[in-house]
Scaffold this motif. Structure first.
Motif, short mmCIF file in Angstrom:
data_model
loop_
_atom_site.label_atom_id
_atom_site.label_comp_id
_atom_site.label_asym_id
_atom_site.label_seq_id
_atom_site.Cartn_x
_atom_site.Cartn_y
_atom_site.Cartn_z
N VAL A 1 74.55 55.10 63.11
CA VAL A 1 73.74 53.89 63.04
C VAL A 1 74.72 52.72 62.99
N GLY A 2 74.51 51.77 63.88
CA GLY A 2 75.38 50.62 63.96
C GLY A 2 74.66 49.36 63.53
N GLY A 3 75.33 48.56 62.78
CA GLY A 3 74.79 47.28 62.34
C GLY A 3 74.15 47.37 60.97
N PRO A 4 74.43 46.39 60.12
CA PRO A 4 73.97 46.46 58.73
C PRO A 4 72.47 46.34 58.54
N THR A 5 71.76 45.66 59.40
CA THR A 5 70.31 45.50 59.23
C THR A 5 69.60 46.82 59.47
N LEU A 6 69.90 47.47 60.58
CA LEU A 6 69.30 48.77 60.88
C LEU A 6 69.79 49.83 59.87
N ALA A 7 71.07 49.77 59.52
CA ALA A 7 71.61 50.72 58.54
C ALA A 7 70.90 50.59 57.20
N ALA A 8 70.55 49.36 56.81
CA ALA A 8 69.84 49.16 55.54
C ALA A 8 68.51 49.90 55.55
N GLN A 9 67.81 49.88 56.68
CA GLN A 9 66.54 50.61 56.77
C GLN A 9 66.76 52.11 56.67
N ALA A 10 67.79 52.61 57.34
CA ALA A 10 68.08 54.04 57.28
C ALA A 10 68.56 54.45 55.89
N LEU A 11 69.34 53.60 55.24
CA LEU A 11 69.77 53.87 53.87
C LEU A 11 68.58 53.88 52.92
#
Length: 190
Positions: free
Chosen positions: A122-132
Motif C-alpha cells: 500500500v502506497g501513500g499515507p492516506t490509503l495506508a491509514a485506512q488499511a491500518l
C-alpha cells in the motif's frame, strides 16, 4: 496468503512530504534504489490512492534508455505489477495492469490477501491509514532519510497504536536507514 506491506521513504521526523508537498529530499541514490527494487520485485499487487498513482504513473511511459540500470529495472518492475487505484475523483486510469476502485472496501482487500501467494503493498499515507485502521497491514517498511523537514504529510496517522516487532534493518552509505517491522497488534485511540 499474501502480506500487506506499507512502504515509504520518510524524513527522520516521520513525514513523507514537507509542508509544501515536496519530497525531493527523499530521492534514493543507486544503492537505496536497488534495495527498493528488490523489495518491490516480490510484490504482486500495488495499492494506490489518486495522488500517489498520478505521481507513479510516469513510470509507464518514462523513457529509461540511457538511464542507470536501477531506473530501468524499477520501470520494468512497476509496469509488470498489478495495480489497484482507490479514488472517487480520478476520471480513468492510464496505465497497464491497473484497475480503478471508487471506494476502499476492507473486506474485498482481506479476500484479495487471502487469495494470493504474493505480497501486496500500500502506497501513500492516506490509503495506508485506512488499511491500518482496518487491521489489514502486516508489515511497515520505513526508509528513514537523513533530513528533518519540520512538518508536512505524516507517515502514520494520528491516534494509531501499533505494537511492533523489528524484523530487519539496514544502513546505507548515504545515511538512509531501512526498518522492517511486523505488526503484532494494532488499534486506534481516537
Amino acid at each position: 496468503m499474501g502480506r500487506l506491506v506499507y512502504t515509504c521513504i520518510t524524513s527522520l521526523d516521520g513525514y513523507v512530504a514537507d509542508e509544501d508537498g515536496q519530497f525531493d529530499w527523499s530521492m534514493p541514490d543507486e544503492e537505496v534504489h536497488a534495495f527498493v527494487n528488490d523489495l518491490e520485485r516480490r510484490i504482486g499487487t500495488q495499492l494506490y490512492g489518486r495522488k500517489l498513482y498520478e505521481v507513479m504513473s510516469a513510470w509507464e511511459t518514462m523513457p529509461v534508455a540511457g538511464e542507470p540500470a536501477v531506473i530501468q529495472d524499477y520501470a520494468g518492475i512497476w509496469k509488470a505489477a498489478d495495480k489497484i487505484v482507490f479514488s472517487r475523483t480520478l476520471p480513468a486510469i492510464s496505465t497497464s495492469n491497473t484497475r480503478l476502485e471508487r471506494t476502499f472496501d476492507p473486506e474485498a482487500l482481506r479476500r484479495l490477501k487471502e487469495s494470493t501467494d504474493r505480497d501486496l503493498t500500500v502506497g501513500g499515507p492516506t490509503l495506508a491509514a485506512q488499511a491500518l485502521q482496518a487491521g489489514l497491514v502486516d508489515e511497515l517498511h520505513q526508509l528513514l532519510s537523513p533530513v528533518v523537514v519540520g512538518g508536512g504529510k505524516p507517515f502514520l496517522p494520528d491516534g494509531l497504536r501499533l505494537d511492533l516487532e523489528l524484523l530487519d534493518e539496514r544502513r546505507f552509505g548515504n545515511g538512509v536507514v531501512f526498518l522492517r517491522y511486523g505488526i503484532r497488534q494494532a488499534g486506534f485511540t481516537g
